[in-house]
Write an enzyme that holds these catalytic residues in place. Structure first.
Site, PDB file in Angstrom:
ATOM      1  N   GLY A  12       0.832  -1.201   0.000  1.00 41.41           N
ATOM      2  CA  GLY A  12       0.000   0.000   0.000  1.00 41.41           C
ATOM      3  C   GLY A  12       0.863   1.246   0.000  1.00 41.41           C
ATOM      4  N   ALA A  13       1.979   1.187  -0.717  1.00 44.61           N
ATOM      5  CA  ALA A  13       3.015   2.216  -0.622  1.00 44.61           C
ATOM      6  C   ALA A  13       2.579   3.574  -1.149  1.00 44.61           C
ATOM      7  CB  ALA A  13       4.267   1.759  -1.378  1.00 44.61           C
ATOM      8  N   ASN A  86       0.944  -2.731   5.216  1.00 48.14           N
ATOM      9  CA  ASN A  86       0.144  -1.523   5.367  1.00 48.14           C
ATOM     10  C   ASN A  86      -1.115  -1.521   4.511  1.00 48.14           C
ATOM     11  OD1 ASN A  86      -0.372   1.504   5.767  1.00 48.14           O
ATOM     12  ND2 ASN A  86       0.104   1.407   3.582  1.00 48.14           N
ATOM     13  N   SER A 138      -5.830  -1.166  13.102  1.00 51.03           N
ATOM     14  CA  SER A 138      -6.738  -0.031  13.203  1.00 51.03           C
ATOM     15  C   SER A 138      -7.345  -0.013  14.596  1.00 51.03           C
ATOM     16  CB  SER A 138      -7.858  -0.161  12.163  1.00 51.03           C
ATOM     17  OG  SER A 138      -8.935   0.712  12.439  1.00 51.03           O
ATOM     18  N   TYR A 152     -14.295  -5.237   7.900  1.00 53.55           N
ATOM     19  CA  TYR A 152     -13.069  -4.467   8.147  1.00 53.55           C
ATOM     20  C   TYR A 152     -12.613  -4.636   9.597  1.00 53.55           C
ATOM     21  CZ  TYR A 152      -9.845  -0.533   8.585  1.00 53.55           C
ATOM     22  OH  TYR A 152      -8.744   0.240   8.828  1.00 53.55           O
ATOM     23  N   LYS A 156      -9.039  -6.433  10.859  1.00 53.71           N
ATOM     24  CA  LYS A 156      -8.001  -5.741  11.616  1.00 53.71           C
ATOM     25  C   LYS A 156      -7.779  -6.389  12.979  1.00 53.71           C
ATOM     26  CE  LYS A 156      -6.807  -2.666   8.598  1.00 53.71           C
ATOM     27  NZ  LYS A 156      -5.442  -2.676   8.003  1.00 53.71           N
TER      28      LYS A 156
END
Length: 246
Positions: A12-13, A86, A138, A152, A156
């Site tokens: 996710g750079a 990430n 998160s 989600y 996480k």
């Protein structure tokens, strides 16, 4: 922090948090393998950096693509010292709206890719008796999700469980595994999901009175991957602005 020349993979750079992490690691002289979906965006980011960097475009929802991409990274750099998982998909869908297809797609990116990349790079870390794994979780992992959806929040939470498991398993190998769990970071993923009214409500609910900046997440990651953090493993760095303690 004595990271010059080490190789880091950041997924996710090209996102808001990912870009800040990449820039922070670059200041330490880390060689970078950057993972995201679009080759053009990766090439542009690599061109901005003052260190050796190469982009690897891959679909993290595709296990075969992840494994092939990991092999390409190892062929290019020979080894990986630091892995920062990430990349993630944010979904607001609550229980009634979640389909099994959507559940699997989200888990593939948010959880499965972290497992597969860890499997690919940990053997090399073991061979050198040094490695750093950092998973970007998160605040949803401990809050059950405020505005975040069911899938989600579960993904996480599971990512934290993976972190704990790897920390326990790898502690004697010179490899640490930790997580960073921010709430409401100023990034496109958050800003695009929430209406201005919802965003303002969340800002007011945060005791420090503002959202987290991506550079603050990057600073926490930079510390966790440094030699100075070698005695820290199996920890979750909460970055929630005082919404919850402990």
């Amino acid at each position: 922090m004595e990271l010059n020349g080490k190789v880091a993979v950041v997924t996710g750079a090209c996102g808001g948090i990912g870009r800040s992490i990449v820039q922070a690691l670059a200041t330490s002289g880390v060689r970078l393998a950057l993972v995201d979906r679009e080759a053009a965006s990766l090439a542009a980011l690599c061109a901005e950096l003052p260190v050796e960097a190469e982009g690897f475009a891959m679909d993290l929802a595709d296990p075969q693509a992840v494994q092939a991409g990991a092999s390409s990274i190892l062929q290019r750099f020979g080894t990986v010292d630091i892995l920062v998982n990430n990349a993630g998909i944010l979904s607001p869908d609550k229980l009634d709206a979640v389909t099994l297809q959507h559940w699997h797609a989200l888990m593939a990116v948010n959880l499965d890719a972290a497992l597969l990349l860890s499997q690919a790079f940990v053997p090399g870390m073991k061979a050198k008796s040094w490695g750093r794994l950092v998973n970007i979780s998160s605040y949803a992992w401990k809050s059950g999700g405020l505005t975040a959806g069911t899938a989600y929040s579960v993904s996480k939470t599971a990512l934290v469980g993976l972190t704990f498991s790897l920390a326990r398993e790898l502690a004697g190998s010179g490899i640490t595994a930790n997580a960073v769990a921010p709430a409401y970071v100023v990034s496109p993923m958050i800003l695009d999901q929430l209406t201005p009214e919802a965003l303002e409500r969340q800002r007011k609910a945060i005791p420090v009175g503002r959202l987290c900046q991506p550079e603050e997440v990057a600073h926490a990651v930079s510390f966790l991957v440094s030699p100075l953090a070698g005695f820290i493993t199996g920890e979750v760095i909460d970055m929630n602005g005082g919404m919850e303690f402990g």
